[in-house]
Scaffold this motif. Structure first.
Motif, PDB file in Angstrom:
ATOM      1  N   ASP A  71      82.641  82.065  35.043  1.00  0.00           N
ATOM      2  CA  ASP A  71      83.790  81.033  35.546  1.00  0.00           C
ATOM      3  C   ASP A  71      84.924  81.814  36.326  1.00  0.00           C
ATOM      4  O   ASP A  71      85.449  81.201  37.016  1.00  0.00           O
ATOM      5  CB  ASP A  71      84.440  80.487  34.249  1.00  0.00           C
ATOM      6  N   ASN A  72      85.178  83.279  36.068  1.00  0.00           N
ATOM      7  CA  ASN A  72      86.209  83.684  36.870  1.00  0.00           C
ATOM      8  C   ASN A  72      85.990  84.647  37.921  1.00  0.00           C
ATOM      9  O   ASN A  72      86.391  85.587  38.335  1.00  0.00           O
ATOM     10  CB  ASN A  72      87.195  84.245  35.879  1.00  0.00           C
ATOM     11  N   CYS A  73      84.496  84.212  38.186  1.00  0.00           N
ATOM     12  CA  CYS A  73      83.794  85.136  39.037  1.00  0.00           C
ATOM     13  C   CYS A  73      83.594  84.484  40.590  1.00  0.00           C
ATOM     14  O   CYS A  73      84.354  84.132  41.419  1.00  0.00           O
ATOM     15  CB  CYS A  73      82.554  85.627  38.521  1.00  0.00           C
ATOM     16  N   CYS A  74      82.296  84.136  40.495  1.00  0.00           N
ATOM     17  CA  CYS A  74      81.782  83.102  41.697  1.00  0.00           C
ATOM     18  C   CYS A  74      81.638  81.645  41.503  1.00  0.00           C
ATOM     19  O   CYS A  74      81.585  80.774  42.232  1.00  0.00           O
ATOM     20  CB  CYS A  74      80.486  83.649  42.096  1.00  0.00           C
ATOM     21  N   GLY A  75      82.020  80.997  40.290  1.00  0.00           N
ATOM     22  CA  GLY A  75      82.045  79.766  40.085  1.00  0.00           C
ATOM     23  C   GLY A  75      80.744  79.091  40.169  1.00  0.00           C
ATOM     24  O   GLY A  75      80.403  77.856  40.412  1.00  0.00           O
ATOM     25  N   SER A  77      77.270  77.259  38.831  1.00  0.00           N
ATOM     26  CA  SER A  77      77.385  76.304  37.653  1.00  0.00           C
ATOM     27  C   SER A  77      76.828  76.770  36.289  1.00  0.00           C
ATOM     28  O   SER A  77      75.933  77.821  36.177  1.00  0.00           O
ATOM     29  CB  SER A  77      76.456  75.136  38.109  1.00  0.00           C
ATOM     30  N   GLN A  78      77.565  76.304  35.351  1.00  0.00           N
ATOM     31  CA  GLN A  78      77.249  76.914  34.022  1.00  0.00           C
ATOM     32  C   GLN A  78      75.825  76.506  33.666  1.00  0.00           C
ATOM     33  O   GLN A  78      75.091  77.278  32.914  1.00  0.00           O
ATOM     34  CB  GLN A  78      78.336  76.017  32.918  1.00  0.00           C
ATOM     35  N   GLU A  79      75.321  75.211  34.070  1.00  0.00           N
ATOM     36  CA  GLU A  79      73.893  75.075  33.603  1.00  0.00           C
ATOM     37  C   GLU A  79      72.932  76.247  34.265  1.00  0.00           C
ATOM     38  O   GLU A  79      72.282  76.527  33.574  1.00  0.00           O
ATOM     39  CB  GLU A  79      73.393  73.735  34.207  1.00  0.00           C
ATOM     40  N   GLU A  80      73.265  76.700  35.524  1.00  0.00           N
ATOM     41  CA  GLU A  80      72.318  77.847  36.087  1.00  0.00           C
ATOM     42  C   GLU A  80      72.529  78.932  35.098  1.00  0.00           C
ATOM     43  O   GLU A  80      71.517  79.771  34.973  1.00  0.00           O
ATOM     44  CB  GLU A  80      72.579  77.781  37.367  1.00  0.00           C
ATOM     45  N   VAL A  81      73.710  79.471  34.914  1.00  0.00           N
ATOM     46  CA  VAL A  81      73.914  80.570  34.185  1.00  0.00           C
ATOM     47  C   VAL A  81      73.241  80.527  32.709  1.00  0.00           C
ATOM     48  O   VAL A  81      72.566  81.531  32.394  1.00  0.00           O
ATOM     49  CB  VAL A  81      75.440  80.803  33.929  1.00  0.00           C
ATOM     50  N   PRO A 218      69.112  92.149  35.508  1.00  0.00           N
ATOM     51  CA  PRO A 218      69.129  91.039  36.845  1.00  0.00           C
ATOM     52  C   PRO A 218      70.427  90.220  36.988  1.00  0.00           C
ATOM     53  O   PRO A 218      71.377  90.245  36.059  1.00  0.00           O
ATOM     54  CB  PRO A 218      68.346  89.728  36.028  1.00  0.00           C
ATOM     55  N   CYS A 219      70.836  90.108  38.188  1.00  0.00           N
ATOM     56  CA  CYS A 219      71.983  89.727  38.617  1.00  0.00           C
ATOM     57  C   CYS A 219      71.835  88.263  39.265  1.00  0.00           C
ATOM     58  O   CYS A 219      70.917  87.765  39.756  1.00  0.00           O
ATOM     59  CB  CYS A 219      72.665  90.316  39.629  1.00  0.00           C
ATOM     60  N   ALA A 220      73.077  87.652  38.954  1.00  0.00           N
ATOM     61  CA  ALA A 220      73.226  86.389  39.870  1.00  0.00           C
ATOM     62  C   ALA A 220      73.573  86.475  41.204  1.00  0.00           C
ATOM     63  O   ALA A 220      73.542  87.633  41.773  1.00  0.00           O
ATOM     64  CB  ALA A 220      74.592  85.562  39.496  1.00  0.00           C
ATOM     65  N   PRO A 221      73.409  85.479  42.190  1.00  0.00           N
ATOM     66  CA  PRO A 221      73.633  85.686  43.504  1.00  0.00           C
ATOM     67  C   PRO A 221      74.854  86.321  44.041  1.00  0.00           C
ATOM     68  O   PRO A 221      74.940  87.040  44.923  1.00  0.00           O
ATOM     69  CB  PRO A 221      73.499  84.350  44.216  1.00  0.00           C
ATOM     70  N   CYS A 222      75.770  86.202  43.194  1.00  0.00           N
ATOM     71  CA  CYS A 222      77.122  87.109  43.304  1.00  0.00           C
ATOM     72  C   CYS A 222      77.121  88.634  43.257  1.00  0.00           C
ATOM     73  O   CYS A 222      78.058  89.347  43.713  1.00  0.00           O
ATOM     74  CB  CYS A 222      78.343  86.608  42.451  1.00  0.00           C
ATOM     75  N   ASN A 224      76.720  90.252  40.348  1.00  0.00           N
ATOM     76  CA  ASN A 224      77.199  90.524  39.102  1.00  0.00           C
ATOM     77  C   ASN A 224      75.917  90.048  37.876  1.00  0.00           C
ATOM     78  O   ASN A 224      75.313  88.875  38.120  1.00  0.00           O
ATOM     79  CB  ASN A 224      78.462  90.155  38.540  1.00  0.00           C
ATOM     80  N   PRO A 225      75.886  91.002  36.941  1.00  0.00           N
ATOM     81  CA  PRO A 225      74.699  90.541  35.809  1.00  0.00           C
ATOM     82  C   PRO A 225      75.255  89.055  35.255  1.00  0.00           C
ATOM     83  O   PRO A 225      76.378  88.591  35.309  1.00  0.00           O
ATOM     84  CB  PRO A 225      75.000  91.544  34.787  1.00  0.00           C
ATOM     85  N   TRP A 226      74.071  88.276  34.812  1.00  0.00           N
ATOM     86  CA  TRP A 226      74.265  86.987  34.362  1.00  0.00           C
ATOM     87  C   TRP A 226      75.216  87.140  33.274  1.00  0.00           C
ATOM     88  O   TRP A 226      75.810  86.084  32.905  1.00  0.00           O
ATOM     89  CB  TRP A 226      72.695  86.688  33.939  1.00  0.00           C
ATOM     90  N   SER A 227      75.140  87.980  32.335  1.00  0.00           N
ATOM     91  CA  SER A 227      76.217  88.072  31.194  1.00  0.00           C
ATOM     92  C   SER A 227      77.597  88.389  31.728  1.00  0.00           C
ATOM     93  O   SER A 227      78.553  88.479  30.781  1.00  0.00           O
ATOM     94  CB  SER A 227      75.673  89.224  30.138  1.00  0.00           C
ATOM     95  N   GLY A 228      77.703  88.701  32.850  1.00  0.00           N
ATOM     96  CA  GLY A 228      79.036  89.228  33.661  1.00  0.00           C
ATOM     97  C   GLY A 228      79.115  90.623  33.427  1.00  0.00           C
ATOM     98  O   GLY A 228      78.175  91.175  32.768  1.00  0.00           O
ATOM     99  N   VAL A 229      80.190  91.197  33.902  1.00  0.00           N
ATOM    100  CA  VAL A 229      80.436  92.604  33.694  1.00  0.00           C
ATOM    101  C   VAL A 229      80.959  93.189  32.637  1.00  0.00           C
ATOM    102  O   VAL A 229      82.139  92.995  32.351  1.00  0.00           O
ATOM    103  CB  VAL A 229      81.440  93.212  35.181  1.00  0.00           C
ATOM    104  N   LEU A 230      80.136  94.007  31.772  1.00  0.00           N
ATOM    105  CA  LEU A 230      80.694  94.515  30.488  1.00  0.00           C
ATOM    106  C   LEU A 230      81.370  95.651  30.715  1.00  0.00           C
ATOM    107  O   LEU A 230      80.923  96.364  31.486  1.00  0.00           O
ATOM    108  CB  LEU A 230      79.729  94.301  29.509  1.00  0.00           C
ATOM    109  N   PRO A 231      82.473  96.235  30.042  1.00  0.00           N
ATOM    110  CA  PRO A 231      83.251  97.342  30.448  1.00  0.00           C
ATOM    111  C   PRO A 231      82.162  98.454  30.094  1.00  0.00           C
ATOM    112  O   PRO A 231      81.296  98.499  28.958  1.00  0.00           O
ATOM    113  CB  PRO A 231      84.375  97.489  29.423  1.00  0.00           C
ATOM    114  N   GLU A 232      82.489  99.704  30.846  1.00  0.00           N
ATOM    115  CA  GLU A 232      81.307 100.769  30.895  1.00  0.00           C
ATOM    116  C   GLU A 232      81.446 101.424  29.370  1.00  0.00           C
ATOM    117  O   GLU A 232      80.483 101.905  28.720  1.00  0.00           O
ATOM    118  CB  GLU A 232      81.743 101.715  31.778  1.00  0.00           C
TER     119      GLU A 232
END
Ligand SMILES: [Zn+2]
Ligand SMILES: [Zn+2]
Length: 249
Positions: A71-75, A77-81, A218-222, A224-232
């Protein structure tokens, strides 16, 4: 500096654990309640792999679809995520020995799990209680109340109340995900360390790491991972051949 501090606190917490814990043995059905798709693998991946290997029945309940992770990344759709994250869950849990018919996706709204003072709380508790009454798990695992992250705290409150309402006879445990990063250190002294149990997962550690990669690779087209970027530093907490649980009742 902040990173160093976070790693130091992990070290400190692990030392605390070594002083106080006993190993966990379980032979009966296990149920893992995950607020988002990936929490079950991060917090309980070793437990799931060991239980599956032993032939213990494992059920995983994923409360939200995790649709808000971009949501705060590439926008996107939630359905696709949600669709992609659901596939990753099946893949990662297969690696841990679990069939997809052992996974229940409740598809509640990501970021909006109701806390106990919210009007939707009762409805969610009833839904989960119905599931518990049907599956009757002997052991239930949900996130620790000190996780800090709202959905994780709400998942714990909903699970606690659903256990009461369903009247299932179960042993109840907390598992740790954001605990390793977000719990205020002063609260670490308020944890119930005498009921902490550390599970040795060295025999399935490689499997757990593979399952984590299946989620985070695996990453979304933007990009970043589908789960979002989790802190190292959070991910570092799972490079450990143990898993920490707190027995509640
Ligand atoms: Zn989560
Ligand atoms: Zn994105």
């Amino acid at each position: 500096m902040k990173q160093l501090f976070r790693l130091a606190r992990q070290f400190f917490l692990r030392r605390l654990i070594q002083q106080t814990t006993v190993d966990l043995h379980f032979d009966d059905d296990v149920m893992i309640i995950a607020p988002h798709p990936d929490d079950e693998v991060l917090g309980c991946g070793g437990l799931i792999a060991q239980a599956s290997r032993k032939g213990v029945n494992v059920e995983v309940i994923i409360l939200t679809g995790g649709g808000a992770s971009h949501d705060n990344c590439c926008g996107i759709s939630q359905e696709e995520v949600k669709r992609e994250r659901r596939n990753l869950t099946k893949e990662a849990l297969k690696t841990l020995g679990l069939n997809s018919n052992k996974i229940t996706f409740l598809d509640w709204e990501d970021g909006k799990l109701p806390l106990s003072d919210h009007p939707d709380f009762d409805t969610r508790v009833d839904e989960l209680a119905a599931l518990l009454a049907r599956l009757k798990p002997a052991n239930i695992f949900c996130p620790h109340p000190f996780e800090g992250w709202s959905d994780h705290v709400a998942a714990q409150e909903i699970t606690r109340e659903a256990i009461k309402r369903s009247n299932v006879k179960t042993t109840f445990y907390y598992y740790c995900v954001w605990f390793w990063l977000s719990m205020p250190l002063r609260k670490s002294l308020m944890c119930d360390w005498k009921n902490a149990v550390a599970l040795d997962i060295s025999d399935v550690y490689v499997q757990k790491q593979k399952a984590i990669k299946e989620y985070m690779g695996p990453c979304a087209p933007c990009g970043n991972p589908w789960s979002g970027v989790l802190p190292e530093e959070l991910m570092k907490a799972f490079e450990w051949e143990k898993e920490l649980f707190f027995r509640v009742i």
